[in-house]
Scaffold this motif. Structure first.
Motif, PDB file in Angstrom:
ATOM      1  N   GLY A 183       8.320   1.235   0.976  1.00 11.71           N
ATOM      2  CA  GLY A 183       7.486   0.046   1.128  1.00 11.71           C
ATOM      3  C   GLY A 183       8.144  -1.006   2.001  1.00 11.71           C
ATOM      4  N   LEU A 184       9.441  -1.236   1.779  1.00  8.14           N
ATOM      5  CA  LEU A 184      10.173  -2.208   2.584  1.00  8.14           C
ATOM      6  C   LEU A 184      10.346  -1.721   4.021  1.00  8.14           C
ATOM      7  CD1 LEU A 184      12.897  -3.279   0.006  1.00  8.14           C
ATOM      8  CD2 LEU A 184      10.942  -4.634   0.791  1.00  8.14           C
ATOM      9  N   LEU A 185      10.557  -0.411   4.200  1.00 11.72           N
ATOM     10  CA  LEU A 185      10.674   0.142   5.550  1.00 11.72           C
ATOM     11  C   LEU A 185       9.369  -0.039   6.316  1.00 11.72           C
ATOM     12  CD1 LEU A 185      12.206   1.755   7.704  1.00 11.72           C
ATOM     13  CD2 LEU A 185      11.398   3.855   6.586  1.00 11.72           C
ATOM     14  N   ALA A 186       8.248   0.209   5.655  1.00 12.38           N
ATOM     15  CA  ALA A 186       6.943   0.013   6.295  1.00 12.38           C
ATOM     16  C   ALA A 186       6.739  -1.448   6.677  1.00 12.38           C
ATOM     17  CB  ALA A 186       5.832   0.478   5.350  1.00 12.38           C
ATOM     18  N   THR A 187       7.120  -2.361   5.785  1.00 11.35           N
ATOM     19  CA  THR A 187       7.008  -3.801   6.065  1.00 11.35           C
ATOM     20  C   THR A 187       7.844  -4.184   7.281  1.00 11.35           C
ATOM     21  OG1 THR A 187       6.660  -4.267   3.710  1.00 11.35           O
ATOM     22  CG2 THR A 187       7.360  -6.103   5.095  1.00 11.35           C
ATOM     23  N   ALA A 188       9.074  -3.680   7.337  1.00 14.53           N
ATOM     24  CA  ALA A 188       9.972  -4.010   8.445  1.00 14.53           C
ATOM     25  C   ALA A 188       9.446  -3.464   9.768  1.00 14.53           C
ATOM     26  CB  ALA A 188      11.370  -3.451   8.165  1.00 14.53           C
ATOM     27  N   LEU A 189       8.958  -2.232   9.770  1.00 17.08           N
ATOM     28  CA  LEU A 189       8.493  -1.610  11.010  1.00 17.08           C
ATOM     29  C   LEU A 189       7.265  -2.317  11.576  1.00 17.08           C
ATOM     30  CD1 LEU A 189       8.953   2.197  10.201  1.00 17.08           C
ATOM     31  CD2 LEU A 189      10.319   0.779  11.748  1.00 17.08           C
ATOM     32  N   ILE A 190       6.319  -2.666  10.703  1.00 14.37           N
ATOM     33  CA  ILE A 190       5.119  -3.329  11.217  1.00 14.37           C
ATOM     34  C   ILE A 190       5.426  -4.762  11.647  1.00 14.37           C
ATOM     35  CG2 ILE A 190       4.174  -4.311   9.063  1.00 14.37           C
ATOM     36  CD1 ILE A 190       1.443  -3.186  10.000  1.00 14.37           C
ATOM     37  N   ALA A 191       6.434  -5.392  11.033  1.00 12.43           N
ATOM     38  CA  ALA A 191       6.856  -6.729  11.471  1.00 12.43           C
ATOM     39  C   ALA A 191       7.483  -6.655  12.863  1.00 12.43           C
ATOM     40  CB  ALA A 191       7.848  -7.320  10.476  1.00 12.43           C
ATOM     41  N   ILE A 192       8.353  -5.669  13.083  1.00 10.68           N
ATOM     42  CA  ILE A 192       8.984  -5.501  14.401  1.00 10.68           C
ATOM     43  C   ILE A 192       7.917  -5.248  15.466  1.00 10.68           C
ATOM     44  CG2 ILE A 192      10.478  -3.983  15.773  1.00 10.68           C
ATOM     45  CD1 ILE A 192      12.106  -3.543  13.155  1.00 10.68           C
ATOM     46  N   TYR A 193       6.975  -4.380  15.152  1.00  7.65           N
ATOM     47  CA  TYR A 193       5.874  -4.083  16.092  1.00  7.65           C
ATOM     48  C   TYR A 193       5.096  -5.349  16.433  1.00  7.65           C
ATOM     49  CZ  TYR A 193       1.233  -2.529  17.580  1.00  7.65           C
ATOM     50  OH  TYR A 193       0.057  -2.382  18.265  1.00  7.65           O
ATOM     51  N   THR A 194       4.745  -6.134  15.424  1.00  5.03           N
ATOM     52  CA  THR A 194       3.932  -7.336  15.649  1.00  5.03           C
ATOM     53  C   THR A 194       4.693  -8.374  16.466  1.00  5.03           C
ATOM     54  OG1 THR A 194       2.786  -6.945  13.554  1.00  5.03           O
ATOM     55  CG2 THR A 194       2.588  -9.142  14.506  1.00  5.03           C
ATOM     56  N   LEU A 200       0.830  -1.205   0.000  1.00  4.82           N
ATOM     57  CA  LEU A 200       0.000   0.000   0.000  1.00  4.82           C
ATOM     58  C   LEU A 200       0.870   1.263   0.000  1.00  4.82           C
ATOM     59  CD1 LEU A 200      -2.792  -1.037   2.540  1.00  4.82           C
ATOM     60  CD2 LEU A 200      -2.959  -0.951   0.047  1.00  4.82           C
ATOM     61  N   VAL A 201       1.928   1.247   0.829  1.00  5.50           N
ATOM     62  CA  VAL A 201       2.837   2.396   0.864  1.00  5.50           C
ATOM     63  C   VAL A 201       3.519   2.577  -0.490  1.00  5.50           C
ATOM     64  CG1 VAL A 201       4.998   3.268   1.867  1.00  5.50           C
ATOM     65  CG2 VAL A 201       3.222   2.326   3.356  1.00  5.50           C
ATOM     66  N   LEU A 202       3.920   1.471  -1.106  1.00  6.47           N
ATOM     67  CA  LEU A 202       4.533   1.538  -2.435  1.00  6.47           C
ATOM     68  C   LEU A 202       3.574   2.155  -3.444  1.00  6.47           C
ATOM     69  CD1 LEU A 202       6.714   0.838  -4.538  1.00  6.47           C
ATOM     70  CD2 LEU A 202       5.740  -1.472  -4.650  1.00  6.47           C
ATOM     71  N   SER A 203       2.284   1.792  -3.351  1.00  6.28           N
ATOM     72  CA  SER A 203       1.313   2.288  -4.332  1.00  6.28           C
ATOM     73  C   SER A 203       1.081   3.790  -4.214  1.00  6.28           C
ATOM     74  CB  SER A 203      -0.018   1.547  -4.173  1.00  6.28           C
ATOM     75  OG  SER A 203      -0.690   1.950  -2.988  1.00  6.28           O
ATOM     76  N   VAL A 204       1.222   4.347  -3.011  1.00  6.25           N
ATOM     77  CA  VAL A 204       0.976   5.786  -2.847  1.00  6.25           C
ATOM     78  C   VAL A 204       2.255   6.605  -2.941  1.00  6.25           C
ATOM     79  CG1 VAL A 204      -1.088   5.397  -1.453  1.00  6.25           C
ATOM     80  CG2 VAL A 204       1.116   5.693  -0.310  1.00  6.25           C
ATOM     81  N   SER A 205       3.414   5.979  -2.683  1.00 13.59           N
ATOM     82  CA  SER A 205       4.677   6.727  -2.680  1.00 13.59           C
ATOM     83  C   SER A 205       5.548   6.451  -3.890  1.00 13.59           C
ATOM     84  CB  SER A 205       5.482   6.390  -1.416  1.00 13.59           C
ATOM     85  OG  SER A 205       5.946   5.044  -1.463  1.00 13.59           O
ATOM     86  N   GLN A 206       5.279   5.312  -4.568  1.00 16.22           N
ATOM     87  CA  GLN A 206       6.104   4.862  -5.692  1.00 16.22           C
ATOM     88  C   GLN A 206       7.557   4.634  -5.275  1.00 16.22           C
ATOM     89  OE1 GLN A 206       4.450   4.109  -8.544  1.00 16.22           O
ATOM     90  NE2 GLN A 206       2.693   4.748  -7.325  1.00 16.22           N
ATOM     91  N   SER A 207       7.766   4.350  -3.974  1.00 15.05           N
ATOM     92  CA  SER A 207       9.114   4.119  -3.455  1.00 15.05           C
ATOM     93  C   SER A 207       9.200   2.717  -2.863  1.00 15.05           C
ATOM     94  CB  SER A 207       9.458   5.159  -2.375  1.00 15.05           C
ATOM     95  OG  SER A 207      10.663   4.806  -1.708  1.00 15.05           O
ATOM     96  N   LEU A 208       9.999   1.859  -3.482  1.00 18.41           N
ATOM     97  CA  LEU A 208      10.185   0.509  -2.963  1.00 18.41           C
ATOM     98  C   LEU A 208      10.865   0.546  -1.593  1.00 18.41           C
ATOM     99  CD1 LEU A 208      10.053  -2.557  -3.327  1.00 18.41           C
ATOM    100  CD2 LEU A 208      12.231  -2.432  -4.558  1.00 18.41           C
TER     101      LEU A 208
END
Length: 449
Positions: A148-159, A137-145
């Protein structure tokens, strides 16, 4: 890149009840379990998860006509269809973020374990898509891979951290040693659940109210039986949908049957994972003596036999439908994701010590959030689904009530968009995390004593 995509597509063509047992079987053999024991444990796990999927599919097939009839009878305008999680998974695994998310999260978990930042071994690879979806979703709105990977990593650490803090609750309420829950959709709600539970403790009168069907009582009430709750929910839905008596009674028995079957499936999962998780922890302790108190993160199905969790989820289903009918700004018709409410409220019920009254009160604002967020994201989800080949009829918007309306994932998305309201929520979230950590430390102290 195409080869990696092919491997990922091939890996995730299997259902969770095939893939996860295979992973568990390999783990069992690695930790030197006897082949027969490892195989039987994996089959129990597979049968339990398959049973849950079958029960949910049966539930959806029976409740969807009732909900559709209710909308038609009442002349309501709810054009956004809740089709459940499959389109979200399709969006995720078609995204470039998915190419890297699996090894990324495995490395994150290993680093956190080796640096004592977590006690959770996150083996539930199937649920990695919950993290990668935020990245997509972040990639789709920011066009930045990279974002997108940073968002994936942060939510994984949180979970993973929330899974840590959920482990003692699973021990306290379920008596399951060394097991915690894995899905973001469940453990991600821990700070919210702890915050409201703290609030209830400080409200005179409310703090003393307790309805807990999972408690062993000398003379249990008929309403402590989830099957009875299922019958009542079926009657309520049938009446609201103007069902004839025959169809209404059939719907009631079908829901009661699901309420009976789900605990049996949960028991199978618990039995299958018990010996393997114990052996895995023992093996790690042998190799790394200082690594004590580890948790194995598993899907919420492992606690599906808890009567308070089942009762809370079933009660929230008609409430979710009622809220959807009257909530200003909502355009989502709850359908495919309704059964998912049972799994989503698991941590809420554990925090509430099985108190269904508290759990339902906590669940109502959550349902409101689900509906509004799912409605808001429906155009994006529909566009991305069409882009990856999961086409929808012209003019029809699709979403998923719980997974598409997950407040933690939505908050993460809006943070990456620079939303001022999302930024203003950060101090509140920090306070809730401090409260959750304090309660976690207290539970650890009780267990130690």
């Amino acid at each position: 890149m195409q080869t990696l995509q092919s491997i990922i597509d091939g890996f995730f063509q299997f259902k969770a009840y095939v893939m996860l047992p295979l992973i568990v079987l390999v783990i069992g053999l690695i930790v030197r379990m006897k082949l027969k024991k490892a195989l039987m444990a994996s089959l129990q796990l597979a049968a339990g998860f398959a049973g849950i999927f079958i029960a949910f599919d049966f539930f959806v097939a029976n409740i969807n006509p009732a909900v559709q009839a209710l909308v038609q009878v009442r002349g309501l305008d709810l054009p956004v269809l809740d089709v459940g999680w499959p389109p979200l998974a399709a969006i995720t695994w078609a995204s470039p973020v998915a190419h890297i998310s699996i090894p990324l999260i495995i490395v994150i978990n290993i680093v956190m374990l080796s640096t004592n930042l977590t006690k959770t071994i996150y083996i539930d690879i199937w649920n990695y898509w919950h993290f990668a979806l935020l990245g997509a979703l972040v990639l789709s709105v920011s066009q930045s891979l990279l974002l997108g990977l940073l968002a994936t990593a942060l939510i994984a650490i949180y979970t993973i951290k929330m899974a840590d803090w959920t482990g003692p609750l699973v021990k306290r309420e379920m008596g399951m040693e060394g097991i915690t829950l894995s899905p973001l959709s469940a453990v991600g709600l821990l700070p919210y659940a702890q915050g409201l539970d703290w609030l209830y403790d400080h409200i005179p009168g409310l703090r003393k109210l307790d309805y807990n069907p999972s408690k062993k009582q000398h003379e249990p009430s008929v309403f402590s039986e989830p099957m009875v709750i299922g019958v009542l929910v079926g009657i309520a839905l049938g009446l609201a949908a103007a069902y004839p008596l025959k169809e209404m009674l059939e719907l009631s028995i079908h829901i009661a049957a699901v309420m009976f079957i789900l605990p049996k499936c949960g028991n199978l999962i618990g039995e299958g994972m018990g010996e393997i998780s114990s052996k895995l922890r023992d093996t790690i302790h042998e190799k790394f003596p200082k690594k004590t108190g580890l948790y194995i993160a598993l899907d919420s199905g492992v606690v599906m036999h808890n009567q308070s969790i089942l009762t809370t989820g079933i009660i929230l289903m008609p409430i979710a439908i009622l809220i959807a009918l009257i909530l200003p700004g909502n355009k989502t018709l709850p359908l495919g994701d309704l059964p998912a409410l049972i799994a989503q409220v698991a941590v809420i019920v554990l925090v509430s010590r099985g108190n269904v009254l508290r759990s339902v009160l906590t669940g109502i604002p959550l349902v409101i959030g689900y509906l509004l967020i799912a409605t808001n994201l429906a155009p994006m989800i529909t566009a991305l689904s069409n882009k990856v080949g999961a086409a929808t009829p012209d003019g029809v918007l699709i979403t998923a009530m719980t997974d598409g309306g997950n407040p933690i994932r939505y908050w993460g998305l809006t943070l990456f968009q620079g939303n001022l309201v999302a930024i203003a929520i950060i101090p509140i979230m920090i306070l809730l995390l401090v409260l959750s950590h304090s309660r976690y430390k207290r539970e650890i102290g009780v267990i130690a004593n």
